[in-house]
Structures are given as structure tokens and as C-alpha cells.
Design a protein around this motif. Structure first.
Motif, short mmCIF file in Angstrom:
data_model
loop_
_atom_site.label_atom_id
_atom_site.label_comp_id
_atom_site.label_asym_id
_atom_site.label_seq_id
_atom_site.Cartn_x
_atom_site.Cartn_y
_atom_site.Cartn_z
N PHE A 120 0.63 -1.28 0.17
CA PHE A 120 -0.09 -0.01 -0.03
C PHE A 120 0.96 1.31 0.01
O PHE A 120 0.33 2.25 -0.25
CB PHE A 120 -1.00 0.24 1.12
N ALA A 121 2.12 1.16 0.32
CA ALA A 121 3.07 2.38 0.42
C ALA A 121 3.56 2.65 -1.11
O ALA A 121 3.83 3.81 -1.22
CB ALA A 121 4.24 2.27 1.15
N THR A 122 3.34 1.55 -2.05
CA THR A 122 4.06 1.77 -3.13
C THR A 122 3.23 1.52 -4.28
O THR A 122 3.75 1.89 -5.52
CB THR A 122 5.14 0.58 -3.42
N ARG A 123 1.96 1.19 -4.04
CA ARG A 123 1.17 0.99 -5.12
C ARG A 123 -0.35 1.61 -4.74
O ARG A 123 -0.70 1.60 -3.60
CB ARG A 123 0.71 -0.39 -5.44
N PRO A 124 -1.04 1.94 -5.78
CA PRO A 124 -2.51 2.56 -5.65
C PRO A 124 -3.22 1.44 -4.90
O PRO A 124 -3.09 0.31 -5.41
CB PRO A 124 -3.07 3.04 -7.00
N ARG A 125 -4.32 1.72 -4.23
CA ARG A 125 -5.13 0.69 -3.59
C ARG A 125 -5.72 -0.29 -4.48
O ARG A 125 -5.79 -1.70 -4.03
CB ARG A 125 -6.12 1.25 -2.84
N GLU A 126 -6.28 0.22 -5.82
CA GLU A 126 -6.93 -0.74 -6.55
C GLU A 126 -6.13 -1.61 -7.32
O GLU A 126 -6.53 -2.76 -7.89
CB GLU A 126 -7.97 0.13 -7.55
N GLY A 159 -7.53 -1.14 7.08
CA GLY A 159 -7.75 -0.43 8.35
C GLY A 159 -6.59 -1.11 9.33
O GLY A 159 -6.28 0.00 10.11
N GLU A 160 -6.42 -2.32 9.16
CA GLU A 160 -5.26 -2.68 10.36
C GLU A 160 -4.09 -1.98 10.23
O GLU A 160 -3.30 -1.43 11.22
CB GLU A 160 -5.26 -4.24 10.34
N VAL A 161 -3.65 -1.90 8.95
CA VAL A 161 -2.05 -1.05 8.72
C VAL A 161 -2.19 0.19 8.94
O VAL A 161 -1.46 0.84 9.70
CB VAL A 161 -1.88 -1.17 7.19
N ARG A 162 -3.18 0.88 8.63
CA ARG A 162 -3.45 2.52 9.15
C ARG A 162 -3.63 2.62 10.66
O ARG A 162 -3.01 3.63 11.17
CB ARG A 162 -5.00 2.87 8.57
N TYR A 198 4.51 5.51 7.14
CA TYR A 198 4.46 7.01 6.65
C TYR A 198 3.86 7.16 5.42
O TYR A 198 2.79 7.96 5.24
CB TYR A 198 5.81 7.78 6.82
N THR A 199 4.33 6.37 4.52
CA THR A 199 3.90 6.47 3.17
C THR A 199 2.27 6.00 2.99
O THR A 199 1.45 6.68 2.26
CB THR A 199 4.60 5.79 2.01
N VAL A 200 1.94 4.78 3.68
CA VAL A 200 0.56 4.62 3.80
C VAL A 200 -0.31 5.60 4.33
O VAL A 200 -1.33 5.73 3.62
CB VAL A 200 0.53 3.28 4.49
N VAL A 259 -0.57 7.61 -2.50
CA VAL A 259 -1.30 6.78 -3.16
C VAL A 259 -2.38 6.15 -2.32
O VAL A 259 -3.22 5.47 -2.90
CB VAL A 259 -0.27 5.42 -3.59
N GLN A 260 -2.53 6.55 -1.25
CA GLN A 260 -3.75 6.23 -0.45
C GLN A 260 -4.26 7.74 -0.04
O GLN A 260 -3.33 8.55 0.14
CB GLN A 260 -3.23 5.68 0.74
#
Length: 191
Positions: A23-29, A59-62, A104-106, A111-112
Motif C-alpha cells: 500500500f506504500a508503493t501502489r494504488p489501492r486498486e 484498516g489494520e495497517v492504518r 508514513y507513506t501509507v 497513493v492512499q
């Protein structure tokens, strides 16, 4: 003593780690449940049984990212000088961003999506910042509305950390810019 890790706990941790990086490096979709499961060495069923699907895993990652940032910012000692405390919070925020760049990126990386307009919760990372700003306002060191001051402070700090993590600023330049930019931002709110 905590309880021993179960196989589910181990799989859950692997899924969170893989999801954090993806999720830090790619769009969610573009992040699929199958890709997450494959990266974690498990089945897609695990994503659904442990997190109720991709949204639950996000949600868990966030939640973990927010909790980690809150923990680090809350650990900053309070002094008799709220302006010094604001700078100490900036240093802690930058350190957390550097040490946890994927998280941090997430949270903030583009991308998010992130919406800073929500209500402040009890474990919200902005709470220590608002407390220091409230103290500075009470001591007439700053003038203005606390939320506006916090937003300008965060925008300045976030911009600096984001540029550093993207490689646009080296560590030495970011370090020297931190003091200058934070003090300049706060100077704009002085009485």
C-alpha cells in the motif's frame, strides 16, 4: 507474560507487513487480495478470515501506523516552553517518518487518501500537537485558532518529511531546514 503466538497471529503479522509495503508503493486498486496472500505466503481465505477482506487489512495497517505515530509523539516530554515542545514534536514526527517510511507513506504518501478534517480521537497523533499549541496560546506566545495553527504546522512538517523520503532532500538538508521552516511557520502565528 503475553500469550504465545498462534499460527493465525504469525500469518496476520506477515499479511500486515506485506500490505504495508504494497500500500506504500501502489494504488489501492492495484493491490489484490491474491497478491497480498501470495506475498505473505498464505491463502486468500486468510485475508478474509483474519481481516474480513482487503478493507479490513487496510484498516489494520492504518490503525497500527496511527498508533505508532501517536505513541512516539506522546512520548515527547513536556517542558515549561511550549514553543520548544512544538519543535521537539516536529523532530519526533520527522524521526518517526524516517524510521517507518512505509507506514508514513501509507498514511500520507499520495497513493492512499488521507483526510485531516475528521474529529480528533483520544489516540490521534495530532493531540500532542494541539496540547502544545493550546499551552502556547494560553501563555500568549501564539495568536490564532489552534486548528489553523496545527494545520499550518503539519503542512510545513509533512512537506519537509515527504520531500526527504522521496529523496528530494538529503538528510543533512532536511535536518537544517527543519528548524528554519518550523520556526518560520510559528513566527507567522506570533502575537
Amino acid at each position: 507474560m503475553g500469550r504465545p503466538k498462534t499460527n493465525d497471529d504469525t500469518v496476520k503479522e506477515r499479511l500486515v507487513a506485506c500490505a504495508t509495503e504494497m500500500f506504500a508503493t501502489r494504488p489501492r486498486e492495484l493491490v489484490t487480495v491474491r497478491a497480498l496472500a501470495t506475498a505473505a505466503g498464505t491463502s486468500t481465505t486468510a485475508v478474509y478470515s483474519l481481516f474480513d477482506g482487503k478493507d479490513g487489512l487496510i484498516g489494520e495497517v492504518r490503525d497500527r501506523a496511527v498508533a505508532g505515530l501517536y505513541q512516539d509523539l506522546s512520548a515527547v516530554p513536556t517542558s515549561d516552553d511550549p514553543l520548544a515542545d512544538l519543535f521537539a514534536l516536529a523532530v519526533a514526527y520527522r524521526r518517526w517518518g524516517r524510521e517507518h517510511s512505509h507506514l508514513y507513506t501509507v498514511l500520507f504518501g499520495g497513493v492512499q487518501s488521507f483526510d485531516p478534517s475528521g474529529a480528533v480521537g483520544t489516540a490521534d497523533p495530532v493531540r500532542p500537537l494541539l496540547a502544545a499549541i493550546d499551552r502556547a496560546l494560553a501563555e500568549s506566545l501564539l495568536a490564532g485558532e489552534a486548528t489553523s495553527i496545527a494545520l499550518s504546522f503539519w503542512v510545513t512538517l509533512h512537506g519537509l518529511v515527504t520531500l526527504e523520503l522521496a529523496g528530494a532532500l538529503d538528510a543533512a538538508t532536511a535536518e537544517s531546514s527543519l528548524r528554519t521552516t518550523i520556526h518560520a511557520t510559528l513566527r507567522g502565528w506570533r502575537k
